[in-house]
Design an enzyme around this catalytic site. Structure first.
Site: not given
Length: 329
Positions: A76-77, A111, A126
């Site tokens: 990814c960029h 993304m 969590d």
């Protein structure tokens, strides 16, 4: 080779060169849901979990995750994100997560939006695992993206363009409640609508809770994914803060006054106050929008009106359905 952009001509992984692409505004929306127990949902909504403020922690985690996407996913960029918005909703046994990521650049932010959802969901897990270690994060998916040469893409449009059977119809549930948006008032109407829609094979986004003053922004956001149906609850009365009808009128191309009148009429069988509702129904493009009152009883009555007509209505809007002899009378 396969045409995957991250593979070169010899099948080796590569980082795509985007230097020749134009900078445009890029927006992506992703979603997912944490499947858990009714007890956990109730505790999270009441801020009763042992690990501090669950939603605030998960929201910050999602935003941080989006900002670190290029570190987590190798090809990814690095992007200069202009905005990351993470929102939560509830059904009886799920906490829904939705993230919107925005930037202006040469490559998309899908993304980043997906990572925000995933990290927020993992943080939720969590936070709740002490009560429900069996909770699962499901359905992390891209809903829409826009910007660049290819313009806009949506999951629903892609499904419609394939020869395979389409998935469930899409719907968005909006809640206009200033107290609900602040977390000082529990909303039961949004989850009731979401449950009703799910039982009728809709893929449901939300409930998305907005302060009364922000409901116009909520409608715009809901319409951006081009759902088949938007059902709102709340903000239909005559108090100074009730703004749902005005926000709805601004986006409607055609009204369905008979639907809105039937909802009011149904409510008057229980209380004459139902006549004070200013809720609207109509079409915004190809999306049906229906305002329901903000009370559980009003929602129940409204859904009872929609139940026998929603399938026929959506079929008509999509260009199908049967015209019976009574139509138009």
């Amino acid at each position: 080779m396969s045409g995957f952009s991250h593979l070169d001509s010899e099948g080796r992984a590569r980082m795509v060169d985007v230097s020749s692409k134009s900078d445009t505004t890029r927006i992506a929306v992703a979603a997912g849901e944490l499947a858990t127990t009714a007890e956990v949902v109730a505790l999270v909504r009441a801020d009763g979990m042992p690990k501090a403020d669950v939603l605030a922690t998960a929201r910050i985690a999602g935003i941080s995750g989006a900002k670190k996407t290029s570190e987590l996913i190798p090809l990814c960029h690095q992007l200069a994100l202009s905005s990351v918005d993470v929102r939560f909703g509830f059904t009886d046994t799920t906490i829904t997560v939705e993230a919107t990521a925005k930037t202006k650049g040469a490559t998309g932010v899908e993304m980043e939006a997906l990572t925000a959802v995933a990290v927020a969901g993992l943080t939720l897990h969590d936070m709740v695992k002490a009560v429900d270690p069996a909770a699962t994060m499901n359905g992390v998916r891209l809903l829409t993206k826009e910007g660049g040469k290819r313009g806009r893409w949506s999951r629903d449009d892609a499904a419609a363009a394939t020869s395979e059977p389409a998935g469930p119809r899409s719907a968005v549930v909006l809640v206009a409640s200033t107290g609900g948006a602040r977390g000082t008032r529990e909303d039961t109407t949004g989850p009731a609508i979401a449950r009703w829609l799910s039982e009728r094979n809709f893929a449901v986004r939300g409930p998305l809770v907005y302060a009364d003053a922000d409901i116009a922004a909520g409608l715009d956001d809901a319409l951006s994914t081009r759902p088949s149906l938007i059902v709102s609850t709340g903000g239909t009365g005559v108090s100074p803060t009730d703004a749902t009808p005005e926000a709805t009128a601004a986006v409607l191309d055609r009204e369905l006054p008979g639907v809105a009148d039937a909802i009011r009429s149904k409510g008057t069988h229980v209380t004459p106050h139902a006549n004070l509702s200013r809720g609207l129904a109509g079409l915004a493009g190809s999306t049906v929008v229906v305002n329901l009152p903000g009370s559980p009883g009003g929602v129940k009555d409204g859904l009872a009106v929609l139940d026998p007509i929603v399938d026929h209505l959506l079929a008509q809007v999509a260009g199908g359905g049967l015209h019976d002899d009574t139509e138009g009378q």
